[in-house]
Design an enzyme around this catalytic site. Sequence first.
Site: not given
Length: 367
Positions: A64, A66, A95, A125-126, A154, A339
């Site tokens: 991903h 995003d 990430d 995805e997020e 990932e 994150h």
Amino acid sequence: MDVIQLFKYLINSKSETPDDGGILNFVEDYLPGFEAIRIDIEDVKNLFIYKRFSEGEHLCFAGHVDVVPAGKGWDTNPYEAVEKEGFIYGRGAQDMKSGLAAFIQAVKDTKNFKGTLSLLLTSDEEGEATNGTVKVLEYLKKNNMLPDACVVAEPTCEKEFGDAIKVGRRGSINGYLTLKGKQGHAAYPEKAINPIHQIAKVLGDMAGVDLDEGDEFFAPSKFVITDIRSGMQVTNVTPNELKMMFNVRNNTKTTQKEVEEFVARHLQGLDYELRLTQGSYPFKTDTDTKLVKKIDTAIEMVTCKVPKHSTAGGTSDARFIAPLGIDVVEFGVKNDTIHSINERTTQKEVQDLYSVFKTLISEWNRQ
């Protein structure tokens, strides 16, 4: 570009969900000679880009573009790749723009392959993950283009780069319980039915309880209570009902049926309503498959480490890939700042990840 220059470019491209930051258009231009399929739905951007080198198996890399919002408190601009103290800082550093850079560059640098190489990229995805990878897979299935094996980049490593890959993931069952009582005056408890008192009698036997024993790959499925609400925020009125939410990160031994039976067993004779939802289901890729063996070999060749096979953590888009009969694993850089404020990784990890993917591609058809 080399892989580090590409990595920095991706970080500098602000792509908070569902914005792709222009990355998908860039990738199309960056991989000349590849066939591109765009599947954009509402605000979500999706790209499947592939090259059929010859007859043979289809190996896909998925990820991903995003990222989650940066938040406040960063020591650097989160949307500018900054190198300092041996790290590269930026939102998505772990990430998963490190993973994106590594496999995009590895595929670009591949001149020969016996089969097809592809990339599956999404900007969803997020977020809700409803218009992203799952929609691309629907298209691929309909057009007989599903890959034989897939690597999702990932971040998976725990203490050192190369120490772990994900060969499966737990599912996630959400529970919404309403326990019904009868509102009354606190001075006359015999005239009321207090749902707080009712739940208190069984809560200790439910909260944090393992629903199974797990196995060599999965931890036990645990009943985790996340919220309890009741009452009117006064001292002299007992509540009419109680609402409780819970989550079970389930392995392959526990399904919604077992969760429902667990609740029924403890709330037997009580008046309640239960609603269960499931956003992801558990899966595990057989460790004897070609994919697992080949990526194990590639990691060992680059890092001199034998990775453990893990299923720990949350979830990823691999949950959409595995049910289609596609062998899938996850491998990426160390996971310790995803994150978070000041997300970061090292230049060496990104370079080594590129080397692992390049080695996987070159070793794929070697006997």
